[in-house]
Design a protein around this motif. Sequence first.
Motif, PDB file in Angstrom:
ATOM      1  N   MET A 105       4.938   1.457  -2.535  1.00 28.78           N
ATOM      2  CA  MET A 105       4.521   0.409  -1.438  1.00 28.78           C
ATOM      3  C   MET A 105       3.110   0.926  -0.751  1.00 28.78           C
ATOM      4  O   MET A 105       2.370   0.154  -0.550  1.00 28.78           O
ATOM      5  N   ALA A 106       2.843   2.348  -0.762  1.00 34.74           N
ATOM      6  CA  ALA A 106       1.614   2.761  -0.180  1.00 34.74           C
ATOM      7  C   ALA A 106       0.504   2.524  -1.175  1.00 34.74           C
ATOM      8  O   ALA A 106      -0.558   2.474  -0.519  1.00 34.74           O
ATOM      9  N   ARG A 107       0.646   2.115  -2.298  1.00 27.41           N
ATOM     10  CA  ARG A 107      -0.582   1.684  -2.973  1.00 27.41           C
ATOM     11  C   ARG A 107      -1.137   0.338  -2.409  1.00 27.41           C
ATOM     12  O   ARG A 107      -2.481   0.338  -2.306  1.00 27.41           O
ATOM     13  N   PHE A 108      -0.322  -0.405  -1.816  1.00 24.81           N
ATOM     14  CA  PHE A 108      -0.838  -1.620  -1.163  1.00 24.81           C
ATOM     15  C   PHE A 108      -1.398  -1.286   0.278  1.00 24.81           C
ATOM     16  O   PHE A 108      -2.376  -2.025   0.665  1.00 24.81           O
ATOM     17  N   SER A 109      -0.846  -0.636   0.830  1.00 30.47           N
ATOM     18  CA  SER A 109      -1.188  -0.065   2.187  1.00 30.47           C
ATOM     19  C   SER A 109      -2.511   0.819   2.292  1.00 30.47           C
ATOM     20  O   SER A 109      -3.229   0.947   3.372  1.00 30.47           O
ATOM     21  N   PHE A 110      -2.652   1.797   1.391  1.00 30.58           N
ATOM     22  CA  PHE A 110      -3.611   2.884   1.527  1.00 30.58           C
ATOM     23  C   PHE A 110      -4.373   2.773   0.437  1.00 30.58           C
ATOM     24  O   PHE A 110      -5.573   3.386   0.263  1.00 30.58           O
ATOM     25  N   GLY A 111      -4.173   1.799  -0.712  1.00 27.43           N
ATOM     26  CA  GLY A 111      -4.967   1.824  -1.979  1.00 27.43           C
ATOM     27  C   GLY A 111      -4.716   2.821  -2.908  1.00 27.43           C
ATOM     28  O   GLY A 111      -3.978   3.567  -2.893  1.00 27.43           O
ATOM     29  N   SER A 112      -5.236   2.524  -4.162  1.00 31.19           N
ATOM     30  CA  SER A 112      -4.629   3.030  -5.462  1.00 31.19           C
ATOM     31  C   SER A 112      -4.920   4.545  -5.262  1.00 31.19           C
ATOM     32  O   SER A 112      -3.908   5.770  -5.614  1.00 31.19           O
ATOM     33  N   VAL A 113      -6.135   4.982  -4.900  1.00 29.89           N
ATOM     34  CA  VAL A 113      -6.442   6.464  -4.796  1.00 29.89           C
ATOM     35  C   VAL A 113      -6.122   6.928  -3.082  1.00 29.89           C
ATOM     36  O   VAL A 113      -5.392   8.019  -3.196  1.00 29.89           O
ATOM     37  N   GLY A 114      -6.244   6.217  -2.228  1.00 30.12           N
ATOM     38  CA  GLY A 114      -5.608   6.557  -0.830  1.00 30.12           C
ATOM     39  C   GLY A 114      -4.118   6.797  -0.822  1.00 30.12           C
ATOM     40  O   GLY A 114      -3.639   7.912   0.092  1.00 30.12           O
ATOM     41  N   SER A 115      -3.492   6.271  -1.659  1.00 33.93           N
ATOM     42  CA  SER A 115      -2.140   6.504  -1.807  1.00 33.93           C
ATOM     43  C   SER A 115      -1.618   7.948  -1.999  1.00 33.93           C
ATOM     44  O   SER A 115      -0.485   8.173  -1.870  1.00 33.93           O
TER      45      SER A 115
END
Length: 429
Positions: A95-105
């Motif tokens: 889920m964090a890929r959507f909320s923080f981005g591919s690298v940000g997650s």
Amino acid sequence: MTSVTEKPVTGSKAEDFPLSPVPESARKSMISLAPILAGFTLYSGTLFAGGLVGPSFQFWPDLVGIILLGNLILGLYAAFLGYIAGETGLTTVLMARFSFGSVGSRWVDFILGFTQIGWYAWGSALMAQLLNNLAGVPESWNWFIILFFTYGFCSTAYFGYKAMDWLSRIAVPAMVVLMVWSLSIAAGDVGGFAGLQAAELGDPLPLSAAITIIVGTFVSGGTQATNWSRFAKSGKAGFIATLIAFFLGNGFLIFSGAFCAKVYGEPDIVQVMATQGLLIWGLILFFFNMWTTQDNTIYAFSIAGSNMFRTNKRTLLVLGGATFALVLAWGGIYEMLVQYLILLGTFIPPIGGIIMADYWINRRGTFPAVSEPQPAFNWAGVIAYVAASAIAYFTNQIGWGIVPINGILSALVIYTVLTQVMPTTQSQS
């Protein structure tokens, strides 16, 4: 059900879909989910957290009210994430890929994975401490005890959901029966309700600190309870199973630790059972207690690591994480529990707040397919996390409010506002 469709990953069943949604064919019943989640929360470290809180408050209504409030916050936080997981079949780190981005997650992967490794190492060290104190095992053997249990407890996590399911079905009922037995003896020893009310109070603890400790015991685990609630047949089932485990299961452990600390000055129910003449039963309880949480803990690390390194080899990460935990346990992490709990209660909750806001407010109850390319950074999520964590840390320093709630609500509000005013970043693979 709001599903996120992606072709399931092929390979060993023990890998448990670390980089894809759980398919309908692999979903589990409430009877299967609830014991696994409850076993996760029935952890000896939580007893010690209860022991930190219990002596500072009168039993009724203060202590009971604080325990109910703290675990309701924790339970609802985990259950709302459990609902999203049941609807989408996704873990928190996906889920964090959507909320923080591919690298940000990957920051989410790091902080969630590292905290689980810390718990795992602490649990292995606790096994050695117990055997030193109760069984008379020489401390010179501690290196071997830690080594043995570090790898032994991860065996069910290595084989995946099915092995953990069967362990929990046996261990959780046995633990509950043994703990109720011990607590009933303790109630008699203290003189019942009147004795509890008359117990001398220890050093005062601010209400905000008490709630933060209670929530902090398993807020990292609650953020990652999606590793199992994603197997639920629906969002409602994921919500109910998670709430039962975290409100009732974690609450029961906090209560037990606080109760034993007030009666015997000792939060560890296993030590208490030894005092009560129930040493063998206490050791059995402790063994089940540790195993059902340790395997969940290292499993959570392996899921976070799979997303960080974009690999399906979850089982290798179980072994690698256990090895890292072994080094930490040998290095003395056992002495750092209180500071660790405050840290978790401050910096983990904003992650869940951002994911909830992203799912329900920003995306109106749906996520894209995991295979759909995402921007390297969702700056709204990154900025909201930094700001909410700073707010949580500052309010903890000045003793204002309930720190985990401050972090969750700040993250939810800041993320919602930022998504309305910041331009959408173009997707990247």
